[in-house]
Design a protein around this motif. Structure first.
Motif, PDB file in Angstrom:
ATOM      1  N   PRO A 109     -74.671  22.945 -58.251  1.00  0.00           N
ATOM      2  CA  PRO A 109     -73.621  23.045 -57.106  1.00  0.00           C
ATOM      3  C   PRO A 109     -72.823  24.308 -57.174  1.00  0.00           C
ATOM      4  O   PRO A 109     -72.600  24.902 -56.311  1.00  0.00           O
ATOM      5  N   VAL A 110     -72.434  24.356 -58.529  1.00  0.00           N
ATOM      6  CA  VAL A 110     -71.406  25.483 -58.621  1.00  0.00           C
ATOM      7  C   VAL A 110     -72.359  26.641 -58.800  1.00  0.00           C
ATOM      8  O   VAL A 110     -72.866  26.943 -59.912  1.00  0.00           O
ATOM      9  N   LEU A 172     -71.832  20.573 -48.613  1.00  0.00           N
ATOM     10  CA  LEU A 172     -72.317  21.898 -48.572  1.00  0.00           C
ATOM     11  C   LEU A 172     -72.135  22.732 -49.752  1.00  0.00           C
ATOM     12  O   LEU A 172     -70.976  23.429 -49.912  1.00  0.00           O
ATOM     13  N   HIS A 173     -73.127  22.712 -50.640  1.00  0.00           N
ATOM     14  CA  HIS A 173     -72.902  23.476 -51.779  1.00  0.00           C
ATOM     15  C   HIS A 173     -74.340  24.125 -52.079  1.00  0.00           C
ATOM     16  O   HIS A 173     -75.359  24.185 -51.310  1.00  0.00           O
ATOM     17  N   SER A 205     -68.011  28.228 -54.693  1.00  0.00           N
ATOM     18  CA  SER A 205     -68.169  29.711 -54.959  1.00  0.00           C
ATOM     19  C   SER A 205     -67.257  30.344 -55.871  1.00  0.00           C
ATOM     20  O   SER A 205     -67.327  31.627 -56.191  1.00  0.00           O
ATOM     21  N   LEU A 206     -66.228  29.635 -56.165  1.00  0.00           N
ATOM     22  CA  LEU A 206     -64.908  30.217 -56.795  1.00  0.00           C
ATOM     23  C   LEU A 206     -65.339  31.028 -58.246  1.00  0.00           C
ATOM     24  O   LEU A 206     -64.622  31.888 -58.397  1.00  0.00           O
ATOM     25  N   GLY A 245     -63.770  14.462 -66.005  1.00  0.00           N
ATOM     26  CA  GLY A 245     -64.500  15.287 -66.874  1.00  0.00           C
ATOM     27  C   GLY A 245     -65.763  15.961 -66.207  1.00  0.00           C
ATOM     28  O   GLY A 245     -66.767  16.563 -67.035  1.00  0.00           O
ATOM     29  N   ASP A 246     -65.709  16.096 -65.093  1.00  0.00           N
ATOM     30  CA  ASP A 246     -66.992  16.801 -64.283  1.00  0.00           C
ATOM     31  C   ASP A 246     -66.317  18.113 -63.791  1.00  0.00           C
ATOM     32  O   ASP A 246     -65.180  18.322 -63.520  1.00  0.00           O
ATOM     33  N   ASN A 247     -67.299  19.256 -63.666  1.00  0.00           N
ATOM     34  CA  ASN A 247     -66.837  20.502 -62.666  1.00  0.00           C
ATOM     35  C   ASN A 247     -65.921  20.923 -63.413  1.00  0.00           C
ATOM     36  O   ASN A 247     -65.061  21.753 -63.055  1.00  0.00           O
TER      37      ASN A 247
END
Length: 264
Positions: A109-110, A172-173, A205-206, A245-247
């Motif tokens: 997703p990232v 929306l990723h 999108s960062l 602990g995610d992303n």
């Protein structure tokens, strides 16, 4: 899951094609390419949940989306059939959809790499989200109570006033988008602050400055007073996942974003 996936295929009269199974988060879902009795390519997805929890927004998301949107002018895979079963306290829902042959734009997703997408793709995305946003629904993707609690805790500002609630895809990723444009995974859709989908895509999108800038160009609500509530909500949601602990790859960028929101 494989046993129940095979049973669902039999019940829906489709043949699963070998070698393409896809497992979702924590083994909760299992999808695989299939073909209908007429030979049409399809995708058979099985989701499981404790029987007592097999209801509500997430459970009915795909079916509700089919009733509300159809195929969204070809930008959403059509849901062809649904089959429900219960076994030993676990509910299983099989969703047979038209197959999308194009790969997703990112496995994560990232977004981890730069993307060069034509202007026509962005135009299709903005038009499709405009059509989604205008759809009337009583489904709720974001609750005011969550915003009131999470935005002060994770962003450090009071929850901004929502000037307009609209319907959003709400997940929306880049792992839910393809080229040509298809929007996948409609479990979470519902009412959210205006600009929520744009803010979500921007957040994921960062790590890619060029793509993040292109998202802002496509969705001028980002950075505007009308979009502040959506941006703060998405930022809070993802900072909350970081706390769990995610992303973690997004942590620095999210904290920079939260700082920008506090200064607005």
């Amino acid at each position: 899951m494989r046993t129940h996936h095979a049973r669902a295929a039999n019940a829906l009269d489709v043949r699963v094609e070998p070698g393409g199974e896809f497992w979702g988060w924590a083994g909760r879902t299992l999808g695989a390419p299939a073909r209908t009795a007429a030979g049409a390519p399809a995708w058979l997805r099985l989701v499981s949940a404790p029987e007592a929890k097999a209801s509500g927004k997430l459970w009915d998301g795909a079916r509700d989306a089919q009733h509300a949107f159809g195929d969204l002018d070809g930008h959403r895979p059509e849901l062809l059939a649904v089959h429900d079963a219960v076994d030993d306290g676990t509910a299983y829902r099989a969703e047979l959809s038209a197959r999308v042959d194009q790969p997703v734009l990112s496995d994560d997703p990232v977004l981890q790499h730069d993307l060069q997408l034509p202007g026509s793709w962005w135009a299709d995305l903005t038009k499709t989200l405009e059509k989604v946003s205008a759809t009337v629904t009583d489904r709720v993707a974001v609750r005011q109570q969550y915003m009131d609690r999470a935005i002060p805790e994770f962003v450090g500002i009071p929850a901004p006033d929502v000037t307009c609630w609209t319907t959003a895809h709400a997940d929306l990723h880049w792992a839910n988008l393809t080229k040509p444009l298809r929007l996948l995974d409609w479990e979470s859709w519902g009412q959210a602050p205006e600009g929520f989908d744009a803010a979500t895509l921007y957040a994921y999108s960062l790590l890619q400055e060029n793509v993040a800038a292109r998202v802002r160009e496509a969705f001028p609500i980002l950075g505007s007073p009308a979009g502040l509530a959506a941006e703060a909500t998405v930022c809070a949601q993802l900072l909350q996942t970081v706390a769990r602990g995610d992303n973690l790859t997004l942590e620095d960028q999210l904290r920079d974003w939260s700082g920008e929101l506090r200064r607005r």
